[in-house]
Design an enzyme around this catalytic site. Structure first.
Site, mmCIF file in Angstrom:
data_model
loop_
_atom_site.group_PDB
_atom_site.id
_atom_site.type_symbol
_atom_site.label_atom_id
_atom_site.label_comp_id
_atom_site.label_asym_id
_atom_site.label_seq_id
_atom_site.Cartn_x
_atom_site.Cartn_y
_atom_site.Cartn_z
ATOM 1 N N SER A 2 51.926 72.744 -67.950
ATOM 2 C CA SER A 2 51.474 73.786 -68.885
ATOM 3 C C SER A 2 50.420 74.641 -68.204
ATOM 4 O O SER A 2 49.224 74.444 -68.411
ATOM 5 C CB SER A 2 50.910 73.135 -70.142
ATOM 6 N N CYS A 3 50.845 75.579 -67.385
ATOM 7 C CA CYS A 3 49.951 76.245 -66.434
ATOM 8 C C CYS A 3 49.770 77.724 -66.744
ATOM 9 O O CYS A 3 50.409 78.277 -67.618
ATOM 10 C CB CYS A 3 50.496 76.084 -65.015
#
Length: 556
Positions: A2-3
């Site tokens: 989840s960047c």
């Protein structure tokens, strides 16, 4: 993962370097310890097997050295996350994205299919390996390529051959170019070069919004893709352009419209981050009024834009740690309501493992051209610190992260500071701000001094070699910078990888330069450790005084 990713072309940065940066965020409720590691050619596998998908791949026998920031604990493969090679190629992998159901139906993901039953049974089915993914990309690509463009080609060939089990975005850069690759289904891909005078803001969403397929299948100056992409789009009715055969008629399309998603979750989790990054880098526009062109839930926020000012390391540091400051959406702010302050997912989140800003500088010799600005833990409570990447080993403070919580580790100390400071954000903010200012300013000074020392070696070598012929690398006298780095006979103008040692494949000059860079990194890590320990003491004191059971009266 989840960047959040930020890419900056060379004409859009303050010093002409290329920059790629990404927050490496774990899934909700998970925290992945990180380590800074140098991978020497002798440590690179020649036969690779993925721990997650079980795919097996034979690798070339000529890898170069590279530095990465993988997971520290076993169980999920290498997961190199970000890295720079001795050839000054940088790679960050991956930005988790999403493709729509039409794409998945046309080109399904290549997932691991476990064995069923036992050998010899009538219903036995052997295991079928999956494709490649985030665990594998950097290990399979970075040590074998000589340019960002070559890296895109190699990655594309691997995707077409082995497929992938997840949708991802991958950044690859060199001193001139920044490329961004997006996977489309199980075997297809597209790639676009970030214009030199632009930045690209990417928040866990298929982001490319303009693609010249004629260029991609022709000269490939600024676009590349799977060779059969046109047929894939046409045969599976993916073209959403109005009019007959708009793909061939127009010659370009919006990948976000054809391949991407548009969901309520995007408006909570993704689009607000792109809105905030562009709001910061193009501040003169209207972002907040009811008449604003783009809002936090706009689906058409541009993938790349020209910034109003040249982008600095500090700009990237702020954005990658940001939490909607100066808006009603800041979870630490006082504006808005409790609902608005928790409406959107911030960029600087609690579960960030590391953030690497990979900077490749055109004005320095190849041997010390690349710097990785690195931080561990939650962005609002830590700091970026610069380290050279053309090294054979890395400082223990950032390398030896273990499973046990310890203040001997930068990762764990950063995590402790964040957990202590978060409940009392305002009370601890001055100490954290001063910490960040001290480390980053010292980092700039330190890198400049080491660079100057190595440039001095080059100049001395050039003077000593006057008349020796153009391009001839000449040994020079001892160099010493103010940090105390001493090395004899350094030739930083020698070609990286020029070999005079058959066993190591590395010239004596490159080995000596690596010694200098490793010493410089240790000194930077020592300073970082002293400042981090000091911050921990301050935060512990402040937060202890603010405990719920605090009582002012005492007997002394």
């Amino acid at each position: 993962m989840s960047c959040t990713t930020l890419l900056v072309g060379k004409s859009a940065t303050i010093d002409g370097s290329t920059m790629i940066a990404r927050n490496d965020d774990s899934g909700s409720g998970r925290y992945d310890p990180k380590r800074f590691l140098a991978v020497n050619p002798c440590d690179q596998p020649r036969h690779y097997r993925s721990e997650l998908s079980h795919v097996s791949i034979d690798l070339p026998d000529d890898p170069c050295r590279y530095s990465i920031v993988p997971n520290a604990l076993p169980g999920r493969g290498i997961l190199a996350e970000c890295g720079i090679s001795e050839r000054n190629i940088a790679m960050s992998a991956t930005e988790t994205i999403a493709v729509n159901e039409r794409v998945l139906g046309a080109d399904p993901m290549v997932e691991l299919q476990p064995a069923h039953g036992n050998p010899g049974d009538d219903d036995y089915r052997p295991e079928i390996p999956g494709g490649i993914g985030e665990e594998d990309f950097i290990t399979l690509v970075l040590p074998y390529v000589h340019s960002a463009r070559e890296g895109v080609h190699r990655l594309g060939e691997l995707l077409e051959r082995f497929g992938t089990y997840e949708a991802n975005g991958i950044a690859i850069s060199d001193v001139n170019d920044v490329w961004y690759v997006e996977t489309i289904g199980g075997h297809h891909w597209i790639a676009k070069r970030v214009p030199d005078d632009c930045y690209a803001a990417i928040p866990n969403q298929l982001g490319l919004d303009d693609f010249d397929i004629e260029d991609a299948l022709g000269d490939a100056r600024n676009h590349m893709c799977s060779a059969d992409l046109t047929e894939f789009i046409r045969e599976n009715h993916l073209d959403r352009g109005m009019g007959a055969d708009s793909l061939n008629r127009v010659g370009r399309f919006n990948p976000r419209t054809l391949f991407g998603t548009r969901t309520t979750k995007d408006h909570i989790y993704n689009t607000p981050r792109a809105w905030y990054m562009e709001r910061y880098l193009n501040p003169s526009e209207d972002w907040d009024s009811p008449a604003a062109r783009y809002t936090p839930i706009s689906d058409d926020i541009p993938w790349c834009r020209r910034p109003e000012n040249r982008v600095t390391v500090e700009d990237v540091a702020f954005l990658m740690a940001s939490h909607f400051e100066d808006t009603p959406y800041d979870p630490y702010g006082t504006r808005g309501t409790d609902e608005t302050r928790h409406r959107y997912r911030p960029i600087g989140i609690n579960r960030t493992g590391q953030m690497g800003l990979l900077q490749i500088r055109p004005y320095e010799p190849e041997v010390n051209r690349s710097v990785m600005w690195l931080q561990y833990g939650s962005g609002p409570f830590t700091t970026l610190t610069p380290f050279y990447t053309n090294v054979r080993d890395t400082p223990a403070y950032l390398r030896d992260t273990g499973a046990e919580v310890s203040t001997d580790s930068f990762y764990w100390t950063s995590r402790i500071i964040a957990a202590l400071a978060d409940p009392h954000y305002v009370s601890n903010s001055n100490a954290i701000e001063h910490y960040r200012e001290n480390v980053m300013s010292h980092g700039h000074t330190h890198i400049a001094r080491v660079d100057a020392a190595l440039r001095g070696a080059t100049s001395a070598g050039a003077s000593a070699g006057a008349g020796a012929g153009a391009g001839h690398a000449v040994s020079c006298a001892d160099i010493e910078d103010v940090e105390g780095i001493k090395h004899s006979g350094v030739r930083v103008d020698a070609a990286v990888g020029a070999a005079d040692d058959a066993a190591s494949g590395e010239s004596a000059d490159c080995r000596t330069a690596c010694d200098a860079l490793e010493q410089a990194n240790r000194q930077m890590a020592d300073y970082l450790r002293s400042q981090t320990q000091e911050l921990l003491s301050k935060v512990l004191y402040t937060s202890s005084n603010l405990m719920r059971n605090a009582f002012a009266m005492s007997d002394r």
